[in-house]
Design a protein around this motif. Structure first.
Motif, mmCIF file in Angstrom:
data_model
loop_
_atom_site.group_PDB
_atom_site.id
_atom_site.type_symbol
_atom_site.label_atom_id
_atom_site.label_comp_id
_atom_site.label_asym_id
_atom_site.label_seq_id
_atom_site.Cartn_x
_atom_site.Cartn_y
_atom_site.Cartn_z
ATOM 1 N N PHE A 129 0.834 -1.202 0.000
ATOM 2 C CA PHE A 129 0.000 0.000 0.000
ATOM 3 C C PHE A 129 0.873 1.259 0.000
ATOM 4 O O PHE A 129 1.697 1.461 0.896
ATOM 5 C CB PHE A 129 -0.928 0.019 1.222
ATOM 6 N N THR A 170 -7.201 7.985 4.258
ATOM 7 C CA THR A 170 -6.788 7.243 3.063
ATOM 8 C C THR A 170 -6.502 5.767 3.336
ATOM 9 O O THR A 170 -6.452 4.970 2.413
ATOM 10 C CB THR A 170 -5.499 7.861 2.464
ATOM 11 N N LEU A 189 -6.946 1.878 4.421
ATOM 12 C CA LEU A 189 -8.028 0.894 4.490
ATOM 13 C C LEU A 189 -8.151 0.467 5.948
ATOM 14 O O LEU A 189 -7.150 0.136 6.581
ATOM 15 C CB LEU A 189 -7.708 -0.343 3.644
ATOM 16 N N ASP A 208 -13.465 -2.086 3.513
ATOM 17 C CA ASP A 208 -12.765 -1.165 2.616
ATOM 18 C C ASP A 208 -12.129 -1.929 1.474
ATOM 19 O O ASP A 208 -11.620 -3.042 1.671
ATOM 20 C CB ASP A 208 -11.669 -0.416 3.391
ATOM 21 N N ILE A 219 -9.462 -1.460 -1.982
ATOM 22 C CA ILE A 219 -8.412 -0.606 -2.526
ATOM 23 C C ILE A 219 -8.844 0.031 -3.851
ATOM 24 O O ILE A 219 -8.328 1.057 -4.274
ATOM 25 C CB ILE A 219 -7.112 -1.433 -2.686
ATOM 26 N N ASP A 220 -9.807 -0.601 -4.525
ATOM 27 C CA ASP A 220 -10.280 -0.084 -5.824
ATOM 28 C C ASP A 220 -11.803 -0.076 -5.838
ATOM 29 O O ASP A 220 -12.442 -0.485 -4.866
ATOM 30 C CB ASP A 220 -9.735 -0.944 -6.967
ATOM 31 N N SER A 221 -12.369 0.377 -6.945
ATOM 32 C CA SER A 221 -13.831 0.521 -6.935
ATOM 33 C C SER A 221 -14.486 0.156 -8.270
ATOM 34 O O SER A 221 -15.591 0.598 -8.551
ATOM 35 C CB SER A 221 -14.192 1.959 -6.556
ATOM 36 N N LYS A 243 -17.674 5.482 -3.193
ATOM 37 C CA LYS A 243 -16.482 5.513 -4.040
ATOM 38 C C LYS A 243 -15.783 6.817 -3.714
ATOM 39 O O LYS A 243 -16.347 7.904 -3.866
ATOM 40 C CB LYS A 243 -16.888 5.459 -5.507
ATOM 41 N N GLN A 297 -11.045 4.553 -4.007
ATOM 42 C CA GLN A 297 -11.211 3.386 -3.147
ATOM 43 C C GLN A 297 -12.712 3.203 -2.930
ATOM 44 O O GLN A 297 -13.517 4.042 -3.356
ATOM 45 C CB GLN A 297 -10.522 3.611 -1.804
ATOM 46 N N ARG A 354 -15.813 1.844 -0.014
ATOM 47 C CA ARG A 354 -16.158 1.420 1.344
ATOM 48 C C ARG A 354 -17.613 0.962 1.378
ATOM 49 O O ARG A 354 -18.484 1.648 0.835
ATOM 50 C CB ARG A 354 -15.950 2.577 2.322
#
Ligand code: DGJ
Length: 731
Positions: free
Chosen positions: A49, A73, A75, A186, A188-190, A265, A270, A272
């Motif tokens: 990360f 920022t 996770l 959480d 790391i991407d969306s 997003k 990221q 959640r």
């Protein structure tokens, strides 16, 4: 042990058969989320990360001059409040000094064999053959003394992790919770799609799939019940995920009241997800020493697409949720009186229906609404629960005996949570119903909701319902609830606690179900709320089946049942054959289609047999036999969606395959007629490529060929007609 903690690195690794979940305690005691996905080799992913100095993402005091460390920022596993993380929080609380802040740092943990429990609410429990481990991780706010315990239950073989949260006030002053989520996850991407289910009364559980987009998307209910409008479950899947491929994460909230599922997003792309009790009109006072328990969430992950996700959910719901004995038992074929006679019946008519139903393969006769005093319409009568001796002069017990003597089981309808203003109960106890002093209550089906946060109301209902069940010698009970909550105010609760009532209502509901349903282990209960208005895992803890929808039209049901199938096993879905033209849609559909569609769920009838010809009654009997002959595949096997009715207008198809893949039932309905009609070959799934299967007409095909070409919806099948193939392995 499926859970490992590495003292040196501060890493928690939770392994199931095919997945890994990883968390890490960092140097400041923050609990970071590191991974949830396909099983990895135990490595620490932290160095992957990248941390940057990000403008307007503040740094906690402990980080000193390190501007790359920001809770905005990172996770995380549980997002506090007022600590610089501006994404959706897991918690929001008002401290004794009036401040809004919770900064939880890890203060310890406990790992043990077995599953944690959730107080006064449904939760998954381990069964023989399961390996289940728990980790409790304690987050403490050193300033206020508020403790948050994160609970993780790992069902190793099932690829399921459950989550729940306990919040304890170890401080010196009262605090007030305004938001308390059960799960936060959480990513790391969306690049995901958000799949969820919802609609409206008589058209619930529609399938919605939307790309996760910048900002916040949410579903939820503020109606007091989980609702027709949104179901308390959600799926996040990779953009291109299909039934067979792609990363999919699934979440089921085991709760029957207001809920919220929100997906964000973020600025750094990221993602959640939060899920739990809805924060609207939620304000929970936590005195010093008090504990608040959130409901539980069931989570699963697969890299093999939506079907695999469905199988994991079906397996765990079938074996680890429901408290009674009926889940994997063949349910009796029932005939329900509702669409047959509505409120217009007497003893003679009911017995005539029950008798006629014997020639239709029926095993259980259910008297729906209308059997009690002052109940000739839905405008009055709820609450008193005395049998209407004008309609049923010999009483319920006698009626039940007559039905039993015919060789049928006997069932009854109740709606315990409600009271009609035109009832004795309301006259005697107007303050037992939710109402705000000085305001006239909002009407819903001319009935009000009883205040289940009150112990005296609950005691009354338990006594009344147990009496009805016992005196009517009921083998089956349909538990209905036909309006949502408004005017939520309880005169038993202090002014500053009115924000607790919606949750206390659900706790009250679970309490009365504990005392009514669980004390009658031999009675089969079916949930209902104007159809599928409370179709959730909370209710399935008590009731193995729930009426899918008030819409009994087979064609509408294809979409409703398609939506339900993602999460809920077939034996949980109440589904009946009714008459045509259909009472809800006016559509006329062949009897065979109605029967095949009802076989997706707990098959039954909801019609007056007097309206059927002898030939139709014989057909019903045949369908009941087919349903029973194949029920084992449905009860224990795997479910496959073979088409998406939201994308494919021409037909809908699905199949059930036994776990050992030796037997299967394929169901198909043509939903659109075409000139010079196309022939659709429905590709089968879940069979063994190298095995030979025989169809009912003796033709034999390999699993490989059935996978490649499938089976056709034949030319003779016209619009709204249906067909079924039965396969068994011969080699
Ligand atoms: C709503 C249910 O969904 C129906 O099946 C029926 O039981 C009615 N209530 C009775 O009022």
């Amino acid at each position: 042990m499926a859970i490992v903690y590495n003292e040196k690195t501060g890493i928690f690794t939770l392994n199931t058969k095919n997945t890994t979940y990883q968390m890490a305690v960092d140097k400041y005691g923050t609990l970071l989320h590191q991974y949830y996905g396909i099983r990895i080799l135990g490595e620490d992913l932290n160095s992957l990360f990248v941390k940057n100095d990000r403008g307007f993402s503040p740094n906690p005091h402990e980080a000193g001059i390190d501007r790359t460390y920001s809770l905005d920022t990172l996770l995380q596993e549980f997002s506090g409040y007022g600590d610089g993380d501006y994404r959706l929080p897991s918690i929001c609380l008002v401290n004794g000094d009036g401040s809004y802040a919770f900064c939880g740092r890890v203060s310890g943990h406990r790992i043990y064999h077995g599953k944690y429990t959730v107080e006064k609410m449904p939760y998954l429990q381990e069964q023989d053959g399961d390996t289940v481990d728990t980790v409790e991780i304690y987050l403490t706010d050193k300033v206020t003394g508020v403790d948050v315990t994160l609970l993780y239950g790992v069902f190793e073989e099932k690829d399921v992790i459950t989550r729940a949260v306990r919040i304890t006030n170890h401080g010196t002053k009262k605090i007030v919770l305004e938001k308390a989520m059960s799960v936060m996850l959480d990513f790391i991407d969306s690049d995901y799609d958000f799949i969820h289910f919802g609609g409206r009364h008589a058209m619930e559980h529609e399938y919605h799939r939307q790309p996760v987009s910048y900002g916040i998307q949410s579903i939820g209910s503020t109606r007091g019940y989980s609702s027709h409008q949104h179901n308390p479950c959600a799926i996040l899947c990779e953009r291109g995920a299909t039934e067979e491929s792609g990363d999919c994460y699934g979440f089921i909230l085991e709760y029957s009241g207001n809920f919220l599922c929100e997906v964000e997003k973020t600025q750094f792309r990221q993602m959640r997800l939060n899920m739990g009790i809805h924060s609207q009109q939620f304000r929970w006072n936590l005195e010093v020493g008090d504990v608040f328990h959130t409901p539980e969430v069931i989570m699963t992950y697969t890299d093999k697409g939506l079907t695999s996700l469905t199988h994991k959910f079906h397996d765990v719901l079938r074996s680890n949720l429901y408290r009674g004995k009926f889940m994997n038992q063949l349910r009796p074929v029932l005939l329900n009186s509702w669409e047959a006679v509505y409120f217009d019946f007497n003893e003679e008519k009911l017995l005539e229906i029950a008798k006629a139903s014997l020639n239709m393969g029926t095993e259980l006769f259910v008297v729906d609404d209308g059997w009690f005093t002052n109940r000739n319409s839905d405008r009055s009568g709820l609450g008193d629960w005395e049998v209407d001796l004008e309609k049923l002069p010999h009483g319920l017990g006698w009626l039940s005996e007559q039905v039993h003597q015919m060789g049928l089981k006997f069932g009854i309808w109740i709606e315990p949570e409600m009271v009609s203003q035109k009832s004795q109960l309301y006259k005697d106890h107007p303050n037992w119903a939710y109402m705000i002093p000085g305001r006239s209550p909002v009407q819903g089906r001319e009935q009000l909701v009883l205040d289940l946060s009150r112990e005296d109301v609950r005691d009354y209902l338990v006594e009344k319902m147990n009496h009805i069940i016992e005196t009517s010698k009921a083998d089956y009970v349909k538990w209905d609830a036909n309006r949502h909550l408004c005017d939520v105010f309880s005169d038993r609760i202090y002014e500053n606690r009115q924000g607790e009532i919606l949750h206390r209502y659900i706790l009250g509901l679970y309490d009365i179900m504990d005392r009514i349903i669980l004390t009658h282990p031999n009675v089969l209960f079916e949930g209902c709320s104007g159809g599928g208005g409370r179709f959730d895992a909370g209710m399935l803890y008590y009731q193995p089946q729930i009426w899918g929808s008030d819409d009994t039209d087979a064609i509408a049901r294809l979409k409703i049942q398609y939506g339900l199938s993602f999460v809920y096993p077939s034996q949980c879905i109440g589904s009946h054959v009714s008459v045509c033209p259909n009472h809800q849609t006016g559509r006329t559909v062949p009897l065979r289609t109605r029967a095949i569609t009802a076989m997706h769920g707990t098959f039954g009838f909801e019609l007056d047999p007097a309206l059927l010809s002898e030939e139709e009654k014989t057909m019903c009997q045949e369908y009941a036999k087919i349903y029973k002959a194949n029920a084992a595949i449905m009860l224990e096997g795997d479910y496959y969606r073979l088409s998406n009715p939201y994308e494919q207008n021409a037909y809908t198809a699905w199949m059930h395959v036994s776990k050992d893949k030796t037997k299967a039932v394929v169901s198909m309905v043509r939903t659109e007629s075409q000139g010079n009609a196309l022939i659709y070959y429905v590709k089968l799934k879940g069979l063994k490529n190298d095995a030979m299967y025989e169809l009912q007409d003796g033709r034999r095909f390999s699993g490989a060929a059935l996978r490649k070409y499938g089976l056709p919806i034949t030319w003779d099948i016209k619009e709204y007609e249906a067909m079924q193939y039965y396969l068994h392995q011969v080699k």
